[in-house]
Design a protein around this motif. Structure first.
Motif, mmCIF file in Angstrom:
data_model
loop_
_atom_site.group_PDB
_atom_site.id
_atom_site.type_symbol
_atom_site.label_atom_id
_atom_site.label_comp_id
_atom_site.label_asym_id
_atom_site.label_seq_id
_atom_site.Cartn_x
_atom_site.Cartn_y
_atom_site.Cartn_z
ATOM 1 N N ARG A 274 0.876 -1.172 0.000
ATOM 2 C CA ARG A 274 0.000 0.000 0.000
ATOM 3 C C ARG A 274 0.910 1.217 0.000
ATOM 4 N N GLN B 83 -1.278 6.846 0.700
ATOM 5 C CA GLN B 83 -2.704 6.490 0.806
ATOM 6 C C GLN B 83 -3.283 7.037 2.099
ATOM 7 N N VAL C 161 -11.228 -1.948 1.863
ATOM 8 C CA VAL C 161 -11.208 -2.400 0.472
ATOM 9 C C VAL C 161 -12.184 -3.554 0.338
ATOM 10 N N THR D 96 -10.462 3.714 -1.297
ATOM 11 C CA THR D 96 -9.014 3.750 -1.501
ATOM 12 C C THR D 96 -8.363 5.033 -1.003
ATOM 13 N N TRP E 236 -5.640 6.162 -8.682
ATOM 14 C CA TRP E 236 -5.523 4.729 -8.373
ATOM 15 C C TRP E 236 -5.031 3.964 -9.606
#
Length: 313
Positions: free
Chosen positions: A189, A193, A201, A248, A255
């Motif tokens: 990740r 983020q 998710v 997200t 993304w």
């Protein structure tokens, strides 16, 4: 072999301490090259949560390590232990890469290591960190921050993300993915983020993104647009954007861009394909476009990345 020293002292949270030992301790089964030489350093009879442990070395051993991990402190209202702060400062002065997990950032801040740098910690304590250490640029919205020799993470799962990021830097994505698979956690990740995401998710059937995201991952080489994604999910572009941000922490295009960069990283590490072929497979079109976005996102050109992170035969 790279030396990793995990700092331990009374009042540390056992989760982050154990997490660091699990990631940097046992080598992956498929690894053929060198791994980490792990040591736990602290005073005798450390009490971490409900557990008591005997460190391998004293805190002075931190200055001999290449990487120093500072796990979370339970009580951020109190000043960090002076001997721990001094040992971490000495390790940094000796050239070590210093890493804090969760509220371990308070130790780095007390040592002056974070002065003038961006840093993060658990979102519940970012205001306190900023108030007590005004010379630190506290970012409450990210999972982790990599300043080169100084790295900080948010709490719990983000601490795992940062540890895997370190493995990826030292051994490449292939090895990091093996470690993540062993621990049954997501392999990567990005640090930028969002730290606090209201909706996980989606794994459940019926969520609009649960089918869309795998569908996109199979078509990264195609010229996808937000409208294409919205049509596939049978949503308006605006509704899709709201769902993406909730799940997200970013936009559909950002993304998609991140996934394409990751695909390029994987191909650079695991294949002999030329830059033109990788650009096409990652949906970047041309080598020039890939080089521009790769440099902007990761700070190095694709060729340099390949030489640095190419997995051993």
């Amino acid at each position: 072999m790279t030396s990793v020293a995990v700092a331990a002292t009374d009042g540390m949270l056992h989760f982050e301490l154990a997490l660091a030992c699990e990631v940097f301790g046992p080598p992956p089964d498929a690894l053929t090259g060198p791994w980490y030489d792990l040591a736990v350093c602290g005073p005798r009879g450390v009490r971490a949560g409900r557990f008591r442990l005997e460190p391998d070395h004293g805190l002075d051993h931190l200055a001999r390590a290449r990487t120093v991990i500072v796990p979370a402190l339970a009580d951020v209202a109190a000043d960090p232990p002076a001997d721990l702060v001094e040992a971490v400062r000495a390790a940094h002065d000796a050239g070590a890469r210093v890493v804090s997990l969760c509220t371990g950032a308070f130790v780095l801040a007390a040592a002056g290591i974070l002065d003038g740098l961006r840093a993060t910690t658990h979102w519940a304590h970012t205001d306190e960190l900023a108030a007590r250490y005004p010379r630190v640029a506290v970012d409450p919205d990210v999972l982790y921050i990599d300043n080169g020799r100084v790295l900080t993470s948010a709490g719990k799962a983000a601490a795992m993300d940062l540890c895997l990021h370190l493995v990826r830097l030292d051994h490449g994505s292939t090895v990091a993915n093996i470690v993540a698979r062993r621990l049954v956690v997501p392999p990567h990740r990005a640090g930028g983020q969002a730290q606090f995401v209201t909706t996980p998710v989606p794994d459940e059937d019926g969520h609009p993104l649960s089918d869309l995201l795998p569908w996109v991952m199979q078509r990264l080489d195609q010229p996808l647009t937000v409208e294409d994604l919205a049509a596939r999910a049978n949503l308006s572009s605006r509704h899709l954007a709201r769902l993406f941000h909730a799940v997200t922490g970013t936009t559909p295009l950002q993304w998609l861009h991140t996934q394409r960069i990751r695909r390029a990283q994987q191909l650079l590490e695991s294949t002999d394909d030329g830059i033109d072929a990788i650009a096409s497979a990652a949906g970047m079109g041309t080598a020039t476009t890939l080089r521009r976005h790769f440099q902007r996102t990761l700070g190095v050109p694709p060729d340099t990345y390949r030489r640095t992170f190419r997995a051993p035969p």
